[in-house]
Motif scaffolding. Sequence first.
Motif, PDB file in Angstrom:
ATOM      1  N   UNK A 113       0.812  -1.216   0.000  1.00  0.00           N
ATOM      2  CA  UNK A 113       0.000   0.000   0.000  1.00  0.00           C
ATOM      3  C   UNK A 113       0.845   1.265   0.000  1.00  0.00           C
ATOM      4  N   UNK A 114       2.140   1.127   0.274  1.00  0.00           N
ATOM      5  CA  UNK A 114       3.042   2.273   0.286  1.00  0.00           C
ATOM      6  C   UNK A 114       4.073   2.124  -0.828  1.00  0.00           C
ATOM      7  N   UNK A 115       4.308   3.204  -1.554  1.00  0.00           N
ATOM      8  CA  UNK A 115       5.412   3.275  -2.502  1.00  0.00           C
ATOM      9  C   UNK A 115       6.340   4.382  -2.016  1.00  0.00           C
ATOM     10  N   UNK A 116       7.419   3.994  -1.349  1.00  0.00           N
ATOM     11  CA  UNK A 116       8.339   4.938  -0.719  1.00  0.00           C
ATOM     12  C   UNK A 116       9.489   5.241  -1.662  1.00  0.00           C
ATOM     13  N   UNK A 117       9.878   6.513  -1.748  1.00  0.00           N
ATOM     14  CA  UNK A 117      11.000   6.909  -2.604  1.00  0.00           C
ATOM     15  C   UNK A 117      11.813   7.974  -1.896  1.00  0.00           C
ATOM     16  N   UNK A 118      13.105   7.948  -2.147  1.00  0.00           N
ATOM     17  CA  UNK A 118      13.997   8.976  -1.614  1.00  0.00           C
ATOM     18  C   UNK A 118      15.106   9.210  -2.627  1.00  0.00           C
ATOM     19  N   UNK A 159       3.773   7.412  -1.583  1.00  0.00           N
ATOM     20  CA  UNK A 159       2.441   7.282  -2.168  1.00  0.00           C
ATOM     21  C   UNK A 159       1.707   6.203  -1.378  1.00  0.00           C
ATOM     22  N   UNK A 160       0.632   6.602  -0.718  1.00  0.00           N
ATOM     23  CA  UNK A 160      -0.035   5.722   0.242  1.00  0.00           C
ATOM     24  C   UNK A 160      -1.475   5.470  -0.196  1.00  0.00           C
ATOM     25  N   UNK A 161      -1.787   4.222  -0.530  1.00  0.00           N
ATOM     26  CA  UNK A 161      -3.154   3.817  -0.827  1.00  0.00           C
ATOM     27  C   UNK A 161      -3.824   3.421   0.491  1.00  0.00           C
TER      28      UNK A 161
END
Length: 732
Positions: free
Chosen positions: A358-363, A408-410
């Motif tokens: 449910x999370x697409x984390x980016x840095x 990005x959190x669904x």
Amino acid sequence: MTNKKHTIAAACALMISAAACAQEGPQGLGDGQPRPGAKLERVEISARPQSDTDLRRKSQVAKQIYGREELDKFGDTNVADVLKRLPGVNVSGGAPRMRGLGSGYTLILLNGDPAPPGFDLTQLDPAQVERIEVTKGPSADQSAQAVAGAINIILKDAPKVTQRDLRMNLGYSAVRPSLAGSYTYGEKKGDLAYTLPFSLFSWRNLNESTTTRAAPGSDGQPSVISQNQDQNVWGAGWNATPRLNWKIDDEQNLTAMAFLQQGRWHFNPEYETVLKSGRPSEDYNSRNVGTWQMARGNLQYNNQLSETRRLELKAGVQDARGSFKNTVYDKLQRGSVGDNTDRNFTQAGKFAQIINDSHSLAMGWDLEWRKREETRFVTVGGTAQLPGVDGLPFAASIQRQAFFVQDDWDISSQWSAYLGLRTERIVTESAAEGDAQRRNTSSVTTPLLHVNYKLDPKGRDLIRTSLTRSYKAPNLNQLLARPAISGLYPDPNTPNTYLAPDFIGNPNLKPELATGLDVAYEKYLSGGGMISVGAFYRRVNDLMRNVTTLELAGSDLNVSNTQARYVNHPTNFARAETAGLEFEIKGRAGELMPTVFDAKLPLNLRASVNYYKSRVQGLPGPDNRLDGQQPWSVNAGFDYRLSGLPANMGVNLAFTPSYLTTQTLTQSLEQTRTRGIDLFAQWTLSRTSAVRFSANNLWAVDTRSTTFVSNGYSRTERSGRTQFGLSWDTKL
């Protein structure tokens, strides 16, 4: 429905370019590899290509998307003419402005990266563009210099099949016709795909205006002068935007892109003068010629490390050069020559990973180094205008380091959120030969939150809310403490006037910092139409505005006397607030108004109405608005396909009212209404060929701007002019 087993594989195949960070890519574009900035997300597999409206609806960040249909509709020869018809966008001097805010508040991107200094959208052919994306709020993986919003120009991608497109354009505005044309060649061979877009352009314009100045003359007594001006403007150039995509293997791909441009311009104003009273200063006939060239290259590497992890690396280098020569035909025998060079290097990286489905984390990071070197030599009567300044080399550099993290959190089937944090540090250094180096450092941290709520499961009724921080950084010209003497009073040893000040930059300028709130309701109709109603608010700290004061010239202008002159310099003026309402509607007439139009009628309608309000603290109302922000604007048009004929036509109207702006306690600016009527008619010759006629600014309206000060005014009245065009498009 989503198949969870194939979620990651499908997402990787449909990712698009860096600026479309949370949407699916239209089928048939690119090489099918992940695009920089794309989100690792669940997607729906569709048998048909997604429309611009589909992509807009599924975007995590509020944006408008315009593809080939909008780019080709009016047969425009430059991207600036396309932008002026988009909802909430105005174009002034070739520079787009969103939400009525002036230049510098709208971020211009090329393939998701900030456009190079001096980039001119009037010199970019729409045939070289894949699509245009307009966002109302910043995202963490792009520069936060987007107080009003950002316009991302996505250049042509490499095709999947052989592509040979030719466009020829003939235009006329004044004096003589101008020619333009573009040719795009694309090919895919095995794991390599490339495209070679190339365009030639030229322009020929005649700008007619009358300027009247009522101000103290050279003797300090009241004077009035009126000058009719004919500005002959012409030039030509070319640009190319080649691109190569290499699929190294199933997990890795490499993209090489370039932007090449070169041209020459001429600007020759001629005056007819009427001296009405006193001893005023006046403008004189002059001849101006200049050149420019730009070479920019970018490399981009993507690696799908696993089903849940992805790495992308980018690097770019640029070299831009320009030169000019000016000759003024007056008794003082004035002239100036100069050249400049801009070099920059960029490097960026991003790591993305899916967490808990449910999370697409980016840095990642974003680094830039840019240096400008220039030489300018101004002479009056054969001697230097400013001894100790003219002819000496001058240099300035900018170093920018940015770091960001985003998620990005669904949250659920109806709720989704985008959370981001970006921090940027900007260091500017400048110095002239023999002077001490001046250094300016500023840091900006920008938290970002975008929340979407679907009122129905398919997301056809959507509420978007954004809370963001953004900023406007001063440009190099505002920071550099290099003086420029007024052209009306070129002798620094004599007085000038408030309406004709000198200019000098301010190395101590701080960036404007804006806190913003956006709320919008979007309704997507089953037939492809949509309705949007939104509101925004921005609170701006450290507003920059040019202020004119009477100062001793010797301190800043490097002259030995103590003659007081009016000097214009940018300063952090005050705080400000701006808010607005935005309404947009588009779609088939039968769907939008079923009781009026037949459902099968081939008529498309579109309209946008925008209302703006702003207030600068410390200035008296009610006209203490931000510079250049009109109180409201209207943009409306239609497209109609003729029954039984291979032809279609369309009309677009844009209008802004007259308004007054209180700029300082002693100066205000009044601007009259503007109106633009554009039309086109297209005849399809065959499946691969079409002819299009266009008229931009039909029924042209004259405009007037007046600057008022305590002891006078300066009024300029400009004649409107229509631009006609005839184009032929074919696929070879």
